[in-house]
Design an enzyme around this catalytic site. Structure first.
Site, short mmCIF file in Angstrom:
data_model
loop_
_atom_site.label_atom_id
_atom_site.label_comp_id
_atom_site.label_asym_id
_atom_site.label_seq_id
_atom_site.Cartn_x
_atom_site.Cartn_y
_atom_site.Cartn_z
N HIS A 191 3.12 -4.96 -3.55
CA HIS A 191 1.82 -6.00 -3.55
C HIS A 191 1.94 -6.91 -2.76
O HIS A 191 2.92 -7.56 -2.12
CB HIS A 191 2.13 -6.49 -5.05
CG HIS A 191 0.94 -7.15 -5.63
ND1 HIS A 191 0.31 -8.33 -5.19
CD2 HIS A 191 -0.28 -6.68 -6.35
CE1 HIS A 191 -0.81 -8.55 -5.94
NE2 HIS A 191 -1.18 -7.65 -6.44
N ASP A 196 -0.62 -1.12 -11.55
CA ASP A 196 -1.40 0.36 -11.59
C ASP A 196 -0.28 1.52 -11.73
O ASP A 196 -0.78 2.61 -12.06
CB ASP A 196 -1.88 0.39 -10.26
CG ASP A 196 -3.23 -0.43 -9.93
OD1 ASP A 196 -3.75 -0.51 -10.93
OD2 ASP A 196 -3.57 -0.86 -8.75
N1 CMC Z 1 5.42 3.11 -0.20
C1 CMC Z 1 6.06 2.75 0.74
N2 CMC Z 1 6.12 1.84 1.58
C2 CMC Z 1 5.57 0.95 1.30
C3 CMC Z 1 4.69 0.54 0.05
C4 CMC Z 1 4.65 1.69 -0.74
N3 CMC Z 1 3.95 1.62 -1.78
N4 CMC Z 1 3.94 -0.68 0.00
C5 CMC Z 1 4.48 -1.14 1.38
N5 CMC Z 1 5.05 -0.42 1.92
C6 CMC Z 1 5.90 -1.01 3.14
C7 CMC Z 1 4.95 -0.74 4.47
O1 CMC Z 1 5.15 0.51 4.99
C8 CMC Z 1 5.31 -2.15 5.37
O2 CMC Z 1 6.52 -1.34 6.08
P1 CMC Z 1 6.91 -1.97 7.29
O3 CMC Z 1 7.01 -3.51 7.47
O4 CMC Z 1 8.09 -1.35 7.98
O5 CMC Z 1 5.54 -1.59 8.35
C9 CMC Z 1 5.96 -2.86 4.15
O6 CMC Z 1 6.24 -2.17 3.07
C10 CMC Z 1 4.86 -4.01 4.16
O7 CMC Z 1 3.65 -3.20 3.89
P2 CMC Z 1 2.27 -3.99 3.82
O8 CMC Z 1 1.34 -2.76 3.70
O9 CMC Z 1 2.37 -4.50 5.31
O10 CMC Z 1 2.26 -4.95 3.04
P3 CMC Z 1 0.83 -5.55 2.36
O11 CMC Z 1 1.32 -6.81 1.56
O12 CMC Z 1 -0.25 -5.46 2.90
O13 CMC Z 1 0.83 -4.38 0.99
C11 CMC Z 1 -0.02 -3.10 -0.67
C12 CMC Z 1 0.41 -4.50 -0.34
C13 CMC Z 1 -0.53 -2.98 -2.01
C14 CMC Z 1 -1.32 -2.61 -0.02
C15 CMC Z 1 1.09 -1.98 -0.60
O14 CMC Z 1 2.22 -2.30 -1.09
C16 CMC Z 1 0.59 -0.56 -0.75
O15 CMC Z 1 0.09 0.26 -0.01
N6 CMC Z 1 1.03 -0.18 -2.19
C17 CMC Z 1 0.64 1.18 -2.36
C18 CMC Z 1 -0.83 0.96 -3.35
C19 CMC Z 1 -0.70 0.24 -4.51
O16 CMC Z 1 -0.10 0.64 -5.50
N7 CMC Z 1 -1.87 -0.79 -4.56
C20 CMC Z 1 -2.28 -1.37 -5.73
C21 CMC Z 1 -2.01 -2.87 -5.77
S1 CMC Z 1 -1.73 -3.79 -7.16
C22 CMC Z 1 -3.17 -3.58 -7.72
C23 CMC Z 1 -4.23 -4.57 -6.95
O17 CMC Z 1 -4.12 -5.83 -7.53
O18 CMC Z 1 -5.12 -4.30 -6.24
#
Ligand code: CMC
Length: 428
Positions: free
Chosen positions: A307, A364
């Site tokens: 998240h 989710d």
């Molecule tokens: N599985 C594997 N690796 C992950 C995941 C995951 N679900 N989420 C983040 N990472 C890794 C990502 O690859 C990155 O690695 P690095 O620093 O080595 O490049 C690191 O963790 C940080 O990820 P980010 O995408 O830069 O971080 P963010 O804060 O932008 O991501 C997120 C938040 C929700 C987009 C992401 O965790 C994700 O894609 N999760 C899966 C989709 C999901 O479940 N979304 C629902 C969110 S909750 C409902 C809502 O409120 O929308």
């Protein structure tokens, strides 16, 4: 003396005021940086940029705290109803009994939609995703209520538009599901409470009348409450930014629906169940998928994990996990996907990759399992998220309008070609 931070640039020092929120969270007010230094600030994805001040929701991602108008999500989920939370978010206080009755009665008056919406619905292919149908039906409300297009006209008109969208949203959501199944639509039944009415429109068939089940109605109330608002997330920021152009409430919320649809945001609940189903089909090989999620060269992510704000745990996920156990047990449903989800969560929470990156199950991860047990197909999961988020979008749109916020318009750093001369097509 008020606190400030200083910025040194080209030998000039400028003082930037520190603003403190009611829970003592601090921010630097950067609005003068450009006029004082010519610099803009750059923060892709707004990872550390506050876009507004707000009285609606407080969230502390490190401590796993979520409160609406000061009330904890744990207490609201345990004690309140969805319509009461709608009132709280939109109007700022918990309603008295009379206020709640009036609010629910006003919504009830607006559950029916114009018959011409059936013609619009008929035009869609049967396999149209219900999120696409929903967003266009919500925008189409402007055609039926053109007076709503001017959000400055009167407070009474804004309140009427709010009641209309709260009343009609469940009807549209249920009808988009019926359309997909090729079943006749069911009209609203205003003798029922808000959630029961929606469930009846979803699940009643001409051949079989819908029998209310308090376990299902309670679970739905809880799920909707858990999704009701989440401060400045992707869809809510979209609603506020569209509304900042003085666009009216229906198109602003329709834009929020489209933003929510994406799999990194609300679309994750559908993606989670599809991921869990495919792991089962692939012989329950959890390790394979954990490895894929950790592999930088593999686009696969563990859906339902991670998240932007919660870096400890998502308080909504804790409540939902418990609710999933409870609902499945009470309904006598056994779903191998719930067992798999629990195993996957356990393994991921002990894996160094997920621990280091602070990736925990989010809202989710378990919600789709409950929705499936209640009878919703995966393509309706994100619609259910939108249904829950509706009062949050309304409250945030209303607050932005009442605070007379300026047009939302970020800056950029241009990284393209410098000025060059046009070459004739024959010479390229
Ligand atoms: N599985 C594997 N690796 C992950 C995941 C995951 N679900 N989420 C983040 N990472 C890794 C990502 O690859 C990155 O690695 P690095 O620093 O080595 O490049 C690191 O963790 C940080 O990820 P980010 O995408 O830069 O971080 P963010 O804060 O932008 O991501 C997120 C938040 C929700 C987009 C992401 O965790 C994700 O894609 N999760 C899966 C989709 C999901 O479940 N979304 C629902 C969110 S909750 C409902 C809502 O409120 O929308």
């Amino acid at each position: 003396m008020s606190e400030s931070a200083s910025l040194n640039f080209n030998g000039k020092e400028i003082k930037l005021p520190i603003l403190t929120g009611s829970e003592n969270e601090k921010s630097i007010d950067i609005s003068k940086i450009r006029s004082e230094t010519g610099l803009i600030t750059l923060d892709k994805g707004f990872k550390n940029t506050g876009s507004t001040t707000s009285n609606i929701t407080y969230l502390d991602g490190e401590k796993g705290i979520l409160r609406h108008r000061g009330y904890s999500i744990e207490e609201l989920a345990a004690k309140s109803t969805f319509t009461e939370v709608c009132y709280l978010l939109i109007y700022g206080e918990l309603p008295t009994k009379i206020e709640l009755d009036n609010f629910e009665n006003t919504i009830r008056i607006h559950t029916l939609v114009h018959e011409d919406f059936k013609i619009i619905l008929e035009g869609y292919p049967s396999k149209a995703h219900p999120m696409g149908i929903l967003s266009s039906l919500i925008t189409s409300l402007t055609a039926f209520y053109p007076e709503s297009l001017d959000p400055n006209r009167s407070k009474e008109l804004v309140d009427l538009s709010i009641a209309r969208i709260l009343g009609k949203f469940p009807t549209f959501a249920a009808w988009s599901f019926k359309k997909r199944n090729g079943h006749p639509i069911i009209y609203p039944d205003n003798s029922l409470d808000y959630c029961s009415n929606f469930l009846k429109m979803m699940f009643e068939l001409p051949s079989e009348s819908y029998v209310q089940n308090p376990v299902i109605t309670d679970a739905l109330n809880k799920l909707l409450i858990l999704h009701a608002d989440h401060e400045q997330n992707c869809s809510t920021s979209t609603v506020r930014i569209v509304g900042s152009a003085q666009s009216s409430i229906y198109p602003s919320i329709s834009a929020g629906i489209n933003a929510l649809w994406g799999p990194l945001h609300g679309g994750a609940n559908q993606a989670v169940i599809e991921m869990l189903d495919s792991i089962i089909r692939d012989g329950n090989n959890i390790d394979k998928y954990i490895k894929k999620a950790k592999d930088k060269n593999d686009p696969f992510r563990l859906m339902g994990f991670g998240h932007r704000v919660y870096k400890n745990f998502d308080p909504r996920a804790k409540i939902i996990k418990k609710a999933a156990d409870n609902v499945l047990e009470k309904l006598g449903v056994s779903d191998p996907v719930l067992d798999l989800a629990k195993q996957l969560e356990k393994i991921a929470l002990e894996d160094q990759y997920f621990v280091d990156k602070k990736l925990y199950p989010n809202v989710d991860f378990y919600s789709g399992i409950i929705y499936r047990a209640l009878g919703f197909p995966p393509e309706m999961f994100t619609v259910m998220f939108a249904f829950g988020r509706l009062p949050g979008w309304i409250a945030q749109w209303k607050e932005m309008r009442e605070n007379k916020e300026p047009l939302g318009r970020p800056r950029q750093i241009y990284t393209g070609e410098k000025k060059r001369s046009y070459t004739d097509i024959a010479k390229r």
